[in-house]
Structures are given as structure tokens and as C-alpha cells.
Design a protein around this motif. Structure first.
Motif, PDB file in Angstrom:
ATOM      1  N   ILE A  80      24.516  10.116 -12.853  1.00 43.87           N
ATOM      2  CA  ILE A  80      24.350   8.832 -13.537  1.00 43.87           C
ATOM      3  C   ILE A  80      23.462   7.943 -12.678  1.00 43.87           C
ATOM      4  O   ILE A  80      23.812   7.604 -11.536  1.00 43.87           O
ATOM      5  CB  ILE A  80      25.707   8.141 -13.759  1.00 43.87           C
ATOM      6  N   GLU A  81      22.316   7.566 -13.219  1.00 46.66           N
ATOM      7  CA  GLU A  81      21.418   6.616 -12.561  1.00 46.66           C
ATOM      8  C   GLU A  81      21.610   5.261 -13.227  1.00 46.66           C
ATOM      9  O   GLU A  81      21.238   5.071 -14.388  1.00 46.66           O
ATOM     10  CB  GLU A  81      19.967   7.076 -12.683  1.00 46.66           C
ATOM     11  N   ASP A  82      22.227   4.339 -12.524  1.00 46.22           N
ATOM     12  CA  ASP A  82      22.576   3.051 -13.116  1.00 46.22           C
ATOM     13  C   ASP A  82      22.249   1.940 -12.124  1.00 46.22           C
ATOM     14  O   ASP A  82      22.958   1.762 -11.129  1.00 46.22           O
ATOM     15  CB  ASP A  82      24.059   3.029 -13.485  1.00 46.22           C
ATOM     16  N   SER A  83      21.160   1.235 -12.373  1.00 44.13           N
ATOM     17  CA  SER A  83      20.692   0.181 -11.473  1.00 44.13           C
ATOM     18  C   SER A  83      20.461   0.776 -10.085  1.00 44.13           C
ATOM     19  O   SER A  83      19.690   1.719  -9.936  1.00 44.13           O
ATOM     20  CB  SER A  83      21.713  -0.966 -11.449  1.00 44.13           C
ATOM     21  N   ASP A  84      21.156   0.263  -9.060  1.00 39.64           N
ATOM     22  CA  ASP A  84      20.921   0.760  -7.704  1.00 39.64           C
ATOM     23  C   ASP A  84      21.919   1.842  -7.295  1.00 39.64           C
ATOM     24  O   ASP A  84      21.992   2.217  -6.127  1.00 39.64           O
ATOM     25  CB  ASP A  84      20.970  -0.390  -6.696  1.00 39.64           C
ATOM     26  N   ARG A  85      22.683   2.364  -8.255  1.00 39.16           N
ATOM     27  CA  ARG A  85      23.667   3.409  -7.949  1.00 39.16           C
ATOM     28  C   ARG A  85      23.231   4.737  -8.539  1.00 39.16           C
ATOM     29  O   ARG A  85      22.641   4.787  -9.634  1.00 39.16           O
ATOM     30  CB  ARG A  85      25.053   3.053  -8.485  1.00 39.16           C
ATOM     31  N   LEU A  86      23.521   5.793  -7.814  1.00 42.59           N
ATOM     32  CA  LEU A  86      23.264   7.160  -8.258  1.00 42.59           C
ATOM     33  C   LEU A  86      24.574   7.917  -8.077  1.00 42.59           C
ATOM     34  O   LEU A  86      24.957   8.272  -6.953  1.00 42.59           O
ATOM     35  CB  LEU A  86      22.135   7.782  -7.435  1.00 42.59           C
ATOM     36  N   ILE A  87      25.277   8.126  -9.178  1.00 45.06           N
ATOM     37  CA  ILE A  87      26.643   8.646  -9.158  1.00 45.06           C
ATOM     38  C   ILE A  87      26.643  10.104  -9.608  1.00 45.06           C
ATOM     39  O   ILE A  87      26.180  10.408 -10.714  1.00 45.06           O
ATOM     40  CB  ILE A  87      27.553   7.822 -10.086  1.00 45.06           C
ATOM     41  N   MET A 139      20.302   2.700 -17.899  1.00 47.63           N
ATOM     42  CA  MET A 139      21.034   3.864 -17.396  1.00 47.63           C
ATOM     43  C   MET A 139      20.355   5.146 -17.845  1.00 47.63           C
ATOM     44  O   MET A 139      19.901   5.261 -18.982  1.00 47.63           O
ATOM     45  CB  MET A 139      22.478   3.857 -17.913  1.00 47.63           C
ATOM     46  N   ASN A 140      20.307   6.112 -16.915  1.00 47.44           N
ATOM     47  CA  ASN A 140      19.813   7.451 -17.225  1.00 47.44           C
ATOM     48  C   ASN A 140      20.867   8.482 -16.829  1.00 47.44           C
ATOM     49  O   ASN A 140      21.574   8.301 -15.831  1.00 47.44           O
ATOM     50  CB  ASN A 140      18.515   7.742 -16.472  1.00 47.44           C
ATOM     51  N   LEU A 141      20.945   9.567 -17.593  1.00 49.92           N
ATOM     52  CA  LEU A 141      21.878  10.654 -17.314  1.00 49.92           C
ATOM     53  C   LEU A 141      21.107  11.951 -17.149  1.00 49.92           C
ATOM     54  O   LEU A 141      20.140  12.199 -17.873  1.00 49.92           O
ATOM     55  CB  LEU A 141      22.904  10.795 -18.443  1.00 49.92           C
ATOM     56  N   TYR A 142      21.586  12.803 -16.211  1.00 47.79           N
ATOM     57  CA  TYR A 142      20.924  14.074 -15.944  1.00 47.79           C
ATOM     58  C   TYR A 142      21.983  15.168 -15.726  1.00 47.79           C
ATOM     59  O   TYR A 142      22.921  14.969 -14.939  1.00 47.79           O
ATOM     60  CB  TYR A 142      20.067  13.991 -14.676  1.00 47.79           C
ATOM     61  N   PRO A 143      21.827  16.328 -16.356  1.00 49.68           N
ATOM     62  CA  PRO A 143      22.717  17.455 -16.051  1.00 49.68           C
ATOM     63  C   PRO A 143      22.305  18.084 -14.729  1.00 49.68           C
ATOM     64  O   PRO A 143      21.125  18.314 -14.481  1.00 49.68           O
ATOM     65  CB  PRO A 143      22.466  18.418 -17.218  1.00 49.68           C
ATOM     66  N   ILE A 144      23.276  18.348 -13.873  1.00 48.62           N
ATOM     67  CA  ILE A 144      23.018  18.934 -12.560  1.00 48.62           C
ATOM     68  C   ILE A 144      23.827  20.226 -12.456  1.00 48.62           C
ATOM     69  O   ILE A 144      25.063  20.186 -12.356  1.00 48.62           O
ATOM     70  CB  ILE A 144      23.413  17.970 -11.424  1.00 48.62           C
ATOM     71  N   ASN A 145      23.137  21.356 -12.494  1.00 46.58           N
ATOM     72  CA  ASN A 145      23.836  22.635 -12.440  1.00 46.58           C
ATOM     73  C   ASN A 145      24.027  23.059 -10.991  1.00 46.58           C
ATOM     74  O   ASN A 145      23.060  23.307 -10.272  1.00 46.58           O
ATOM     75  CB  ASN A 145      23.068  23.710 -13.217  1.00 46.58           C
ATOM     76  N   ALA A 146      25.289  23.123 -10.568  1.00 53.36           N
ATOM     77  CA  ALA A 146      25.603  23.492  -9.190  1.00 53.36           C
ATOM     78  C   ALA A 146      25.755  24.993  -9.006  1.00 53.36           C
ATOM     79  O   ALA A 146      26.072  25.447  -7.900  1.00 53.36           O
ATOM     80  CB  ALA A 146      26.890  22.789  -8.756  1.00 53.36           C
ATOM     81  N   GLY A 147      25.519  25.777 -10.060  1.00 50.12           N
ATOM     82  CA  GLY A 147      25.641  27.228  -9.966  1.00 50.12           C
ATOM     83  C   GLY A 147      26.541  27.786 -11.047  1.00 50.12           C
ATOM     84  O   GLY A 147      27.316  27.064 -11.673  1.00 50.12           O
ATOM     85  N   ASN A 148      26.431  29.086 -11.266  1.00 50.67           N
ATOM     86  CA  ASN A 148      27.231  29.769 -12.281  1.00 50.67           C
ATOM     87  C   ASN A 148      28.083  30.853 -11.632  1.00 50.67           C
ATOM     88  O   ASN A 148      27.716  31.426 -10.608  1.00 50.67           O
ATOM     89  CB  ASN A 148      26.323  30.416 -13.333  1.00 50.67           C
ATOM     90  N   PHE A 149      29.212  31.133 -12.257  1.00 54.54           N
ATOM     91  CA  PHE A 149      30.103  32.158 -11.737  1.00 54.54           C
ATOM     92  C   PHE A 149      30.854  32.788 -12.901  1.00 54.54           C
ATOM     93  O   PHE A 149      30.558  32.517 -14.071  1.00 54.54           O
ATOM     94  CB  PHE A 149      31.042  31.590 -10.678  1.00 54.54           C
ATOM     95  N   LYS A 150      31.800  33.634 -12.609  1.00 48.82           N
ATOM     96  CA  LYS A 150      32.610  34.279 -13.644  1.00 48.82           C
ATOM     97  C   LYS A 150      34.086  34.142 -13.296  1.00 48.82           C
ATOM     98  O   LYS A 150      34.461  34.109 -12.127  1.00 48.82           O
ATOM     99  CB  LYS A 150      32.236  35.755 -13.795  1.00 48.82           C
ATOM    100  N   LEU A 151      34.903  34.036 -14.340  1.00 40.79           N
ATOM    101  CA  LEU A 151      36.348  34.007 -14.179  1.00 40.79           C
ATOM    102  C   LEU A 151      36.989  34.961 -15.171  1.00 40.79           C
ATOM    103  O   LEU A 151      36.404  35.279 -16.213  1.00 40.79           O
ATOM    104  CB  LEU A 151      36.896  32.592 -14.391  1.00 40.79           C
ATOM    105  N   ASP A 152      38.188  35.375 -14.856  1.00 39.75           N
ATOM    106  CA  ASP A 152      38.919  36.272 -15.736  1.00 39.75           C
ATOM    107  C   ASP A 152      39.215  35.580 -17.069  1.00 39.75           C
ATOM    108  O   ASP A 152      39.780  34.471 -17.097  1.00 39.75           O
ATOM    109  CB  ASP A 152      40.228  36.695 -15.065  1.00 39.75           C
ATOM    110  N   GLY A 153      38.822  36.208 -18.158  1.00 35.29           N
ATOM    111  CA  GLY A 153      39.005  35.599 -19.466  1.00 35.29           C
ATOM    112  C   GLY A 153      40.457  35.361 -19.816  1.00 35.29           C
ATOM    113  O   GLY A 153      40.804  34.345 -20.432  1.00 35.29           O
ATOM    114  N   GLY A 154      41.328  36.268 -19.422  1.00 29.09           N
ATOM    115  CA  GLY A 154      42.745  36.082 -19.685  1.00 29.09           C
ATOM    116  C   GLY A 154      43.299  34.862 -18.980  1.00 29.09           C
ATOM    117  O   GLY A 154      44.080  34.093 -19.557  1.00 29.09           O
TER     118      GLY A 154
END
Length: 287
Positions: free
Chosen positions: A48-55, A1-16
Motif C-alpha cells: 500500500i502506497e499511501d502518502s508518505d507511507r509504504l505498507i 493511494m496505490n496498491l501493488y501485488p507483491i509475490n513473495a514466492g510459490n510453494f505447495k501444500l498437502d491438499g488434504g
């Protein structure tokens, strides 16, 4: 099994909104705000790369909404799912499964896209199965007035219409062992009904994708829960239970929304469970 972080983008939200009733003088110690009270937020997914699955776990906001819509969230940076996948040698057509922790727009919006001439909505991952659970699906497709602005029909209904939607089993209590995707799932109901927290056994570690149960490092103190949570008192209990498990078992907590910290471990202290160590995906996933 291999794991990879995938960043889909950054944004901002109200801190309160992100910290509910907690005073700004406290939460800005860990999550500094700009002049508009906005704090940095990531949409950090996990592959998640696990055998023949990519999740792929969660997909961020996507890019099909209007300019006005994105204007509320102050997008920043140039990260996208496609760039992140390509970094590790993958393409979105390689994805076999898309697992959605829940169906709020910032977690599932990238699952559905417009076709080339923007006339039809279609799966953004054409070869993938989309995973939710029936209780949360019902909650999302018949939304309460509190969450109706977070459950966008254009993000959700096409998953069912295309015939690619499947549901995980539901546990008798709060933990589903060894789900159909090969990892355990902790179910939490404080933020929204039946949010799913994947717990992935990786080498000799347990990697927990924290979604909105623990958005950032700054949310570690038990009372620090989001104003977005539908049942904040339940969030307190669920977070306390999970963080105690994490401290007892040295779980690695993968933070979806913390723009500046990827993974952490926690420990018991006199003040409760607190930060132990900060880690990077590069080190923990051997990238």
C-alpha cells in the motif's frame, strides 16, 4: 493511494491438510493435486502506497531456513519480494510498515533475515515498523502444541528485540475501524488467535486481504476449512459472516494463497455465497 501485488514466492501444500474433512473428489475440482497430493499455493503479499507511507502486508516464508525445511514445501517459480518490489520501482528499504496478518511462518518469515555472514538475525526491512496485536503476539510466543511448528522463534522474537514492534488496538467486537495504518481490520479467531484481515478503502472499492480466512477460491463453500485451523467450527461462523458482508457490499477479496486467482467478488446464491467474478490486480489496481 496505490496498491501493488507483491509475490513473495510459490510453494505447495498437502491438499488434504488445506481442505480438512472435505473429500478429495470435491476439492480437486478447484485445486488440482499432483501425484503427491500437493496443490499450488502462493505467498501473495500486498503493498500500500499511501502518502508518505509504504505498507507491506505479510512477507511470505523468507529465505533463512534450511534446505531440508524448504524441501517440505516444494518451492516453485522465481518470484521474490525483491523482484516484485523492483517491478514497481521500490526497494525493501523504502518500506515504512510491515503489517502481519498473523505470525505463522509462511506469513511473516520474510520479515527477518540473517546478516551477510549469517551470524545474526536482523530485520529484513530496516526502516519499517512491524505490526501485530498483543493477543496474537502472546499466542505466538507461548505457542500451543498444535501450532508450535508454525510459530518459529527466529521469525518472531527479533522483531521485538530490534525495537521496531508495535501493536494495533483490539476492537470490542470483531471489527476495528480506521486502525493506526488507515484501514479497517476484521479479527478472526478460528484459524489462530486474533488473525487480522485488512479492509482497505481504495477509490470506490473495498479491498480485503483474506490471509487464511479464505485461502483460495476453492474454500468459498462454508464447510471447506483448513485442517490447520485451531477452531474449525469458529472458522465456519467467521467465514460465513465475512462472506455475507462481502456479497452484500461487493467487496474485492485479495487472495494471498491462491496461486492462480488474485482477486474475486462473490454473490449470494441458493447454495450460499459463491464466486461472482475473477479479477486481476492489473485491472483493479490500474497497474
Amino acid at each position: 493511494m496505490n496498491l501493488y501485488p507483491i509475490n513473495a514466492g510459490n510453494f505447495k501444500l498437502d491438499g488434504g491438510a488445506m481442505f480438512g474433512v472435505v473429500p478429495k473428489s470435491l476439492w480437486t475440482r478447484t485445486n488440482p493435486a499432483d501425484s503427491n497430493n500437493m496443490i499450488d499455493i502462493a505467498a501473495r503479499c500486498l503493498l500500500i502506497e499511501d502518502s508518505d507511507r509504504l505498507i507491506l502486508i505479510d512477507t511470505g516464508m523468507g529465505n533463512k531456513q534450511s534446505e531440508k525445511f524448504y524441501g517440505y514445501y516444494h518451492l516453485w517459480g522465481d518470484d521474490t519480494i525483491d523482484k516484485s518490489l523492483a517491478k514497481y520501482g521500490f526497494h525493501r528499504d523504502d518500506i515504512t510498515d510491515v503489517f502481519m496478518t498473523h505470525l505463522h511462518f509462511d506469513h511473516c518469515g520474510g520479515s527477518i533475515q540473517y546478516n551477510k555472514d549469517r551470524t545474526l538475525l536482523e530485520p529484513a526491512f530496516k526502516n519499517a515498523v512491524f505490526w501485530s496485536n498483543d493477543k496474537h503476539w502472546q499466542w505466538a510466543t507461548q505457542p500451543n502444541r498444535r501450532e508450535v511448528a508454525s510459530f518459529l522463534k527466529e521469525n518472531i522474537l527479533p522483531m521485538e528485540a530490534c525495537g521496531h514492534l508495535k501493536f494495533t488496538s483490539l476492537p470490542k467486537k470483531d471489527l476495528l475501524k480506521n486502525s493506526a495504518l488507515g484501514f479497517d481490520i476484521f479479527f478472526a479467531n478460528g484459524h489462530t488467535e486474533k488473525q487480522m484481515i485488512p479492509m482497505i478503502r481504495y477509490q470506490d472499492k473495498t479491498i480485503c486481504f483474506m490471509a487464511d480466512l479464505l485461502p483460495t477460491v476453492g474454500h468459498l463453500p462454508i464447510p471447506f476449512v483448513m485442517g490447520y485451523d485451531t477452531r474449525p467450527l469458529l472458522s465456519l461462523d467467521e467465514k460465513e459472516k465475512f462472506l455475507n458482508l462481502a456479497a452484500d457490499n461487493n467487496y474485492y477479496l485479495f487472495l494471498e494463497h491462491d496461486a492462480h486467482h488474485e482477486l474475486i467478488t462473490v454473490q449470494h446464491t441458493e447454495k450460499g455465497v459463491r464466486l461472482k467474478e475473477i479479477h486481476t490486480s492489473k485491472d483493479i489496481f490500474n497497474l
